[in-house]
Motif scaffolding. Sequence first.
Motif, PDB file in Angstrom:
ATOM      1  N   MET A   1       0.860  -1.187   0.000  1.00 47.89           N
ATOM      2  CA  MET A   1       0.000   0.000   0.000  1.00 47.89           C
ATOM      3  C   MET A   1       0.898   1.239   0.000  1.00 47.89           C
ATOM      4  N   ILE A   2       0.683   2.096  -0.985  1.00 47.48           N
ATOM      5  CA  ILE A   2       1.588   3.239  -1.175  1.00 47.48           C
ATOM      6  C   ILE A   2       0.834   4.540  -0.887  1.00 47.48           C
ATOM      7  N   SER A   3       1.470   5.426  -0.140  1.00 53.30           N
ATOM      8  CA  SER A   3       0.873   6.756   0.044  1.00 53.30           C
ATOM      9  C   SER A   3       1.964   7.803   0.137  1.00 53.30           C
ATOM     10  N   GLY A   4       1.737   8.903  -0.533  1.00 52.26           N
ATOM     11  CA  GLY A   4       2.678  10.015  -0.449  1.00 52.26           C
ATOM     12  C   GLY A   4       2.406  10.873   0.777  1.00 52.26           C
ATOM     13  N   GLU A   5       1.190  10.738   1.337  1.00 50.56           N
ATOM     14  CA  GLU A   5       0.762  11.666   2.384  1.00 50.56           C
ATOM     15  C   GLU A   5       1.245  11.282   3.778  1.00 50.56           C
ATOM     16  N   SER A   6       1.121  10.005   4.123  1.00 49.59           N
ATOM     17  CA  SER A   6       1.411   9.611   5.506  1.00 49.59           C
ATOM     18  C   SER A   6       1.943   8.181   5.550  1.00 49.59           C
TER      19      SER A   6
ATOM     20  N   VAL B   1       3.377   8.074  -6.288  1.00 47.45           N
ATOM     21  CA  VAL B   1       3.409   7.420  -7.596  1.00 47.45           C
ATOM     22  C   VAL B   1       3.351   8.527  -8.641  1.00 47.45           C
ATOM     23  N   THR B   2       4.251   8.470  -9.623  1.00 46.74           N
ATOM     24  CA  THR B   2       4.274   9.546 -10.624  1.00 46.74           C
ATOM     25  C   THR B   2       3.706   9.082 -11.964  1.00 46.74           C
TER      26      THR B   2
ATOM     27  N   ASP C   1       2.343   2.600 -15.620  1.00 52.43           N
ATOM     28  CA  ASP C   1       2.638   1.989 -16.918  1.00 52.43           C
ATOM     29  C   ASP C   1       1.755   0.744 -17.015  1.00 52.43           C
ATOM     30  N   THR C   2       0.626   0.896 -17.696  1.00 51.12           N
ATOM     31  CA  THR C   2      -0.369  -0.187 -17.705  1.00 51.12           C
ATOM     32  C   THR C   2       0.125  -1.387 -18.521  1.00 51.12           C
ATOM     33  N   GLN C   3       0.931  -1.111 -19.542  1.00 52.14           N
ATOM     34  CA  GLN C   3       1.389  -2.201 -20.406  1.00 52.14           C
ATOM     35  C   GLN C   3       2.376  -3.127 -19.677  1.00 52.14           C
ATOM     36  N   ASN C   4       3.325  -2.499 -18.981  1.00 53.08           N
ATOM     37  CA  ASN C   4       4.354  -3.293 -18.278  1.00 53.08           C
ATOM     38  C   ASN C   4       3.990  -3.572 -16.823  1.00 53.08           C
ATOM     39  N   LYS C   5       2.787  -3.150 -16.432  1.00 48.99           N
ATOM     40  CA  LYS C   5       2.315  -3.344 -15.046  1.00 48.99           C
ATOM     41  C   LYS C   5       3.358  -2.867 -14.047  1.00 48.99           C
TER      42      LYS C   5
ATOM     43  N   SER D   1      12.610   3.875  -7.316  1.00 46.75           N
ATOM     44  CA  SER D   1      12.569   3.920  -8.776  1.00 46.75           C
ATOM     45  C   SER D   1      11.239   3.419  -9.332  1.00 46.75           C
ATOM     46  N   SER D   2      10.875   2.172  -9.070  1.00 45.87           N
ATOM     47  CA  SER D   2       9.625   1.664  -9.632  1.00 45.87           C
ATOM     48  C   SER D   2       9.145   0.460  -8.827  1.00 45.87           C
TER      49      SER D   2
END
Length: 426
Positions: free
Chosen positions: A30-35, A77-78, A81-85, A93-94
């Motif tokens: 689970m990713i969040s930039g906020e907290s 998350v910036t 990339d739906t094709q490469n999931k 980095s990713s």
Amino acid sequence: MHVAIIGNGVTGVSAAIRIRQLQPDWKITMISGESDYHYSRPALMYIFMGHMRYQDTKPYENSFWELNKIDLLRDWVTEIDTQNKQLKLHKNSSLNFDKLLIATGSKSNKFGWPGQDLDGVQGLYDLMDLKLLYENCKGAKNAVIVGGGLIGVEFAEMLHSRNIHPTFLVREKSYWNNVLPKEESEMVNKLIRKQGLGLKLETELKEIVDNGNGRVKGVITDKDEFIDCEVVGLTAGVSPNIDLAKESSINTGKGILVDWGFRTNETDIFAAGDCAEIIKEGEERNLLQQVWYTGKMQGKVAGESISGLENTTYDPGIWYNSAKFLDLEYQTYGMIMPKAKDSEEHLFWEHENNLHAIRIVTENGSVTGINVMGLRYKHKVCESWIREKRSLEYVFDNLKEANFDPEFYTRFEEDIIRKFKKEQAA
Ligand SMILES: Cc1cc2nc3c(=O)[nH]c(=O)nc-3n(C[C@H](O)[C@H](O)[C@H](O)COP(=O)(O)OP(=O)(O)OC[C@H]3O[C@@H](n4cnc5c(N)ncnc54)[C@H](O)[C@@H]3O)c2cc1C
């Protein structure tokens, strides 16, 4: 199988917990930039007013996530990339995924007002806004709140608690009357004025004025009136946060377009909560829901879809919302429009002190909606009356039991029923 979830709000968290229940061995990030950790967004105002500490707004202990093998990643998350999931990240980095849930919530609306990016001008959505507000309030005496609604009134209350005088600029004739029926809306107008806050109705923001150092010194309204202020709150609604999806091959409208199982047009990519727009085939308008409890319900169903549970569909149930206009608590059940439909009968009772009211709406003899102001009614009971299509007589007979105001509060049910019966007999 690796599931990535963007957003640790109520939707992302509800999905993560459901996936863990159904798929004990899948990896979840689970990713969040906020907290770092999930917290209760509606409690932002209470942190500011000193009623709660930030750590008290976290519904789960920090250890909960490790115990449930839900990895937390603090990053923005910036790109998707739906094709490469693959997700591109700001700090790291990713991150590769097999399945993805987008639960990025909403964003405060900005309408391109001149001066909207000056220092001292801000929305109220997240912890970054809260931090900014502490700074912006230093030495401030006056504020302008642009837009009515639920977040605007919270913003005003927060400022008022620090002796900063807020003035609302509201485009409509009466507070939030695009949602509230006339009488309830007027109760809010009266309360705002009674508490000494400024309220300018049918007034729009024209420009925010720079003090010469990049900081706000006041606003000019569409009536060419200048209002002195050091803080401007932009609370003219929120919109689904679709920034990431818009830059990808995922279909968007107002929100991220999904079916009733929260699937987007891209295989293995889902979206739910405030950011999602559920497609209602054959209907003019899709479904956007931007409140806490719907985020919780949507997240759970999205978690089931992601986990591969068959025939999972979201049932929005009966609409419910609760909020507070300063001291006035508000609950609404069913869809009550600001203007009554021809087929509806509306009964409305208001106490002469303008602090308590109830509206009961019926259609074809059955109760379809209830608004309560300044009274507390039991959620389950009100919802069941609508679901079970109860008659007014039934509601009158049971109204007293639905009230759950504290023991020594005055009860008004006898008054309410007397008035309603008189109106019906007339
Ligand atoms: C001040 C305020 C008061 C409220 N009060 C109430 C209330 O009383 N009752 C009620 O029902 N509702 C209330 N709401 C609405 C309610 O909080 C939302 O409906 C709910 O939080 C939506 O949950 P969500 O998980 O969909 O999104 P959010 O809670 O917005 O969570 C989205 C998360 O995604 C993260 N995110 C977004 N983009 C990225 C990215 N690119 N990379 C990484 N992370 C990202 C965000 O940082 C955020 O943490 C209130 C909202 C606000 C702002």
